[in-house]
Design an enzyme around this catalytic site. Structure first.
Site, PDB file in Angstrom:
ATOM      1  N   GLU A 174       0.815  -1.223   0.000  1.00 38.83           N
ATOM      2  CA  GLU A 174       0.000   0.000   0.000  1.00 38.83           C
ATOM      3  C   GLU A 174       0.847   1.271   0.000  1.00 38.83           C
ATOM      4  O   GLU A 174       0.347   2.347   0.314  1.00 38.83           O
ATOM      5  CB  GLU A 174      -0.961   0.009   1.208  1.00 38.83           C
ATOM      6  CG  GLU A 174      -1.886  -1.188   1.306  1.00 38.83           C
ATOM      7  CD  GLU A 174      -2.909  -1.310   0.172  1.00 38.83           C
ATOM      8  OE1 GLU A 174      -2.861  -0.508  -0.783  1.00 38.83           O
ATOM      9  OE2 GLU A 174      -3.740  -2.229   0.245  1.00 38.83           O
ATOM     10  N   GLU A 193     -17.572  13.133  21.785  1.00 38.47           N
ATOM     11  CA  GLU A 193     -16.161  13.400  21.446  1.00 38.47           C
ATOM     12  C   GLU A 193     -15.887  13.362  19.938  1.00 38.47           C
ATOM     13  O   GLU A 193     -14.900  13.949  19.487  1.00 38.47           O
ATOM     14  CB  GLU A 193     -15.267  12.333  22.086  1.00 38.47           C
ATOM     15  CG  GLU A 193     -15.140  12.438  23.589  1.00 38.47           C
ATOM     16  CD  GLU A 193     -14.107  13.467  24.017  1.00 38.47           C
ATOM     17  OE1 GLU A 193     -13.086  13.583  23.335  1.00 38.47           O
ATOM     18  OE2 GLU A 193     -14.347  14.152  25.019  1.00 38.47           O
ATOM     19  N   HIS A 236     -13.083  -3.119   3.561  1.00 37.42           N
ATOM     20  CA  HIS A 236     -11.641  -3.355   3.700  1.00 37.42           C
ATOM     21  C   HIS A 236     -11.096  -2.792   5.027  1.00 37.42           C
ATOM     22  O   HIS A 236     -10.585  -3.546   5.845  1.00 37.42           O
ATOM     23  CB  HIS A 236     -10.885  -2.766   2.493  1.00 37.42           C
ATOM     24  CG  HIS A 236      -9.429  -3.042   2.511  1.00 37.42           C
ATOM     25  ND1 HIS A 236      -8.731  -3.469   1.415  1.00 37.42           N
ATOM     26  CD2 HIS A 236      -8.505  -2.940   3.521  1.00 37.42           C
ATOM     27  CE1 HIS A 236      -7.455  -3.650   1.738  1.00 37.42           C
ATOM     28  NE2 HIS A 236      -7.298  -3.324   3.010  1.00 37.42           N
ATOM     29  N   HIS A 250      -7.567  -2.576   9.713  1.00 34.02           N
ATOM     30  CA  HIS A 250      -8.841  -3.240   9.398  1.00 34.02           C
ATOM     31  C   HIS A 250      -9.692  -3.370  10.670  1.00 34.02           C
ATOM     32  O   HIS A 250      -9.949  -4.494  11.112  1.00 34.02           O
ATOM     33  CB  HIS A 250      -8.579  -4.632   8.819  1.00 34.02           C
ATOM     34  CG  HIS A 250      -7.656  -4.670   7.629  1.00 34.02           C
ATOM     35  ND1 HIS A 250      -6.996  -5.810   7.225  1.00 34.02           N
ATOM     36  CD2 HIS A 250      -7.316  -3.702   6.729  1.00 34.02           C
ATOM     37  CE1 HIS A 250      -6.277  -5.552   6.135  1.00 34.02           C
ATOM     38  NE2 HIS A 250      -6.436  -4.278   5.827  1.00 34.02           N
ATOM     39  N   HIS A 309      -2.887   2.589   8.194  1.00 30.24           N
ATOM     40  CA  HIS A 309      -3.977   1.834   7.583  1.00 30.24           C
ATOM     41  C   HIS A 309      -4.196   0.577   8.418  1.00 30.24           C
ATOM     42  O   HIS A 309      -3.226  -0.055   8.847  1.00 30.24           O
ATOM     43  CB  HIS A 309      -3.618   1.456   6.142  1.00 30.24           C
ATOM     44  CG  HIS A 309      -4.503   0.401   5.564  1.00 30.24           C
ATOM     45  ND1 HIS A 309      -5.866   0.558   5.450  1.00 30.24           N
ATOM     46  CD2 HIS A 309      -4.234  -0.847   5.075  1.00 30.24           C
ATOM     47  CE1 HIS A 309      -6.388  -0.528   4.906  1.00 30.24           C
ATOM     48  NE2 HIS A 309      -5.427  -1.402   4.674  1.00 30.24           N
TER      49      HIS A 309
HETATM   50  P1  13P Z   1       0.807  -5.348   3.136  1.00 30.32           P
HETATM   51  O1  13P Z   1       1.120  -6.637   3.864  1.00 30.32           O
HETATM   52  O2  13P Z   1       1.368  -5.318   1.755  1.00 30.32           O
HETATM   53  O3  13P Z   1       1.187  -4.146   3.969  1.00 30.32           O
HETATM   54  O4  13P Z   1      -0.781  -5.287   2.916  1.00 30.32           O
HETATM   55  C1  13P Z   1      -1.679  -5.393   3.984  1.00 30.32           C
HETATM   56  C2  13P Z   1      -2.952  -4.685   3.722  1.00 30.32           C
HETATM   57  O5  13P Z   1      -3.606  -4.267   4.646  1.00 30.32           O
HETATM   58  C3  13P Z   1      -3.412  -4.483   2.326  1.00 30.32           C
HETATM   59  O6  13P Z   1      -4.414  -3.521   2.267  1.00 30.32           O
HETATM   60 ZN    ZN Z   2      -5.582  -3.422   4.146  1.00 31.18          ZN
END
Ligand code: 13P
Ligand code: ZN
Length: 270
Positions: A116, A169, A210, A141, A139
Site C-alpha cells: 500500500e 467526542e 476493507h 482493518h 492503515h
Molecule cells: P501489506 O502486507 O502489503 O502491507 O498489505 C496489507 C494490507 O492491509 C493491504 O491492504
Molecule cells: Zn488493508
C-alpha cells in the site's frame, strides 16, 4: 552511529504497531504504517549515503523525492514487529527520480515495503499540502468500521453524521469528518490516487469492505483518530437494530464545535 533500534521514532512506531495489533485492527499482515522523517532525525542512525538496495516504487510521488519514511513491510505480521523490527520494518528514501525506493535500513530478510505504499505516499503528499505538520499515515482493518460499511449508506455526509452522533467526542476529534471509498482493488496506484484525493478534505478515509486510513501529525494523533471512529462504529452497531429514542441533535453538535472553535466540515450539519 547510534543503534536505530533505540531511535525514539522507531520505538514509537513499534509501540503503535503493537497497540494496533492488540486492538484487533491488524490480523496477520493486515494494515500498514508510514512515518515521514527528516534527514536530521535519521542520520545519527543510518548512513544516508549508503543505499542497501533499490526497488522500483511502481508509481511516482514527485513532491516526496528525497524524503525519508519508516514503513512496515509487505506480508509482515503486526504481532511480530516488536520482536523482529529489522525484518518487518524498513527505512526508505524516495530517490530523486521519484519512482525508485532506496532502502537504507531494514527489510533484512530480503522483503520489501508495504503493497500500500502508493496510498501511503500519495496520502502524505495530499495531507502535507493541507497541513505541513502531517507526518503519519496509518492503515488498518478495525472490525466495527469494516462491518459498518456493509450495512450503512456509504455517502460521506451520512456516514460521518452517524459517527458524530454516537459519542460527543467524535465531532471534537474529527470535525473534518470521514471520507469513504467504495470497494476497490487494494495495493494499486489507482486506490492510492483515490485515497489521496479523499485525504484533501478529511484525515480519515474508509475503504468499504476493507478498512480505514488515518493521517496525523504524529502516531498518537493518527491512532487516536481511528480509535475514536472505531469506537463510534462499535456503538452504532450495538444500537443500529434497536429503536432509537434520542441522539445528539445537530444543534448540539454545532454547540460542541462552537464551544471549541472547531471548523466543521462544510455542509455536514443541518
Ligand atoms: P501489506 O502486507 O502489503 O502491507 O498489505 C496489507 C494490507 O492491509 C493491504 O491492504
Ligand atoms: Zn488493508
Amino acid at each position: 552511529m547510534h543503534d536505530i533500534l533505540t531511535a525514539p521514532f522507531l520505538v514509537e512506531l513499534v509501540r503503535t504497531a503493537t497497540n494496533m495489533y492488540q486492538h484487533g485492527w491488524d490480523e496477520r499482515n493486515g494494515g500498514n504504517i508510514s512515518l515521514l522523517l527528516e534527514e536530521e532525525q535519521v542520520r545519527d542512525y543510518v548512513d544516508v549515503t549508503h543505499v542497501l538496495r533499490t526497488i522500483p516504487a511502481g508509481f511516482t510521488a514527485p513532491d516526496l523525492a528525497g524524503r525519508y519514511f519508516l514503513v512496515t513491510g509487505t506480508g509482515k505480521y503486526f504481532k511480530n514487529i516488536q520482536y523482529y523490527p529489522a525484518e518487518n520494518l524498513g527505512l526508505i528514501r524516495l530517490a530523486q527520480d521519484d519512482s525508485t525506493v532506496e532502502v537504507l535500513w531494514g527489510f533484512s530478510d530480503g522483503g520489501r515495503f508495504t503493497s500500500e505504499l502508493p496510498a501511503h505516499l500519495m496520502s502524505h503528499s495530499a495531507r502535507l499540502a493541507v497541513d505541513p505538520a502531517n507526518r503519519v499515515v496509518l492503515h488498518c482493518h478495525p472490525n466495527n468500521l469494516l462491518a459498518m460499511t456493509f450495512v450503512h449508506d456509504l455517502d460521506e455526509r451520512a456516514f460521518t453524521r452517524t459517527l458524530w452522533q454516537m459519542c460527543t467526542e467524535c465531532i471534537m476529534v474529527f470535525p473534518d469528518g470521514v471520507n469513504v471509498l467504495p470497494w476497490m482493488l487494494c495495493g494499486t496506484a489507482e486506490i492510492g490516487q483515490a485515497t489521496a484525493e479523499k485525504m484533501k478534505t478529511a484525515r480519515l478515509v474508509v475503504w468499504a469492505q476493507h478498512g480505514i486510513y488515518g493521517a496525523g501529525a504524529n502516531l498518537d494523533e493518527a491512532f487516536g483518530l481511528i480509535e475514536t471512529a472505531e469506537k463510534a462504529a462499535e456503538v452504532y452497531l450495538k444500537i443500529a437494530r434497536l429503536p432509537w429514542k434520542q441522539t445528539i441533535p445537530d444543534v448540539g453538535l454545532r454547540q460542541v464545535a462552537n464551544h471549541l472553535g472547531l471548523t466543521v466540515r462544510k455542509g455536514f450539519l443541518d
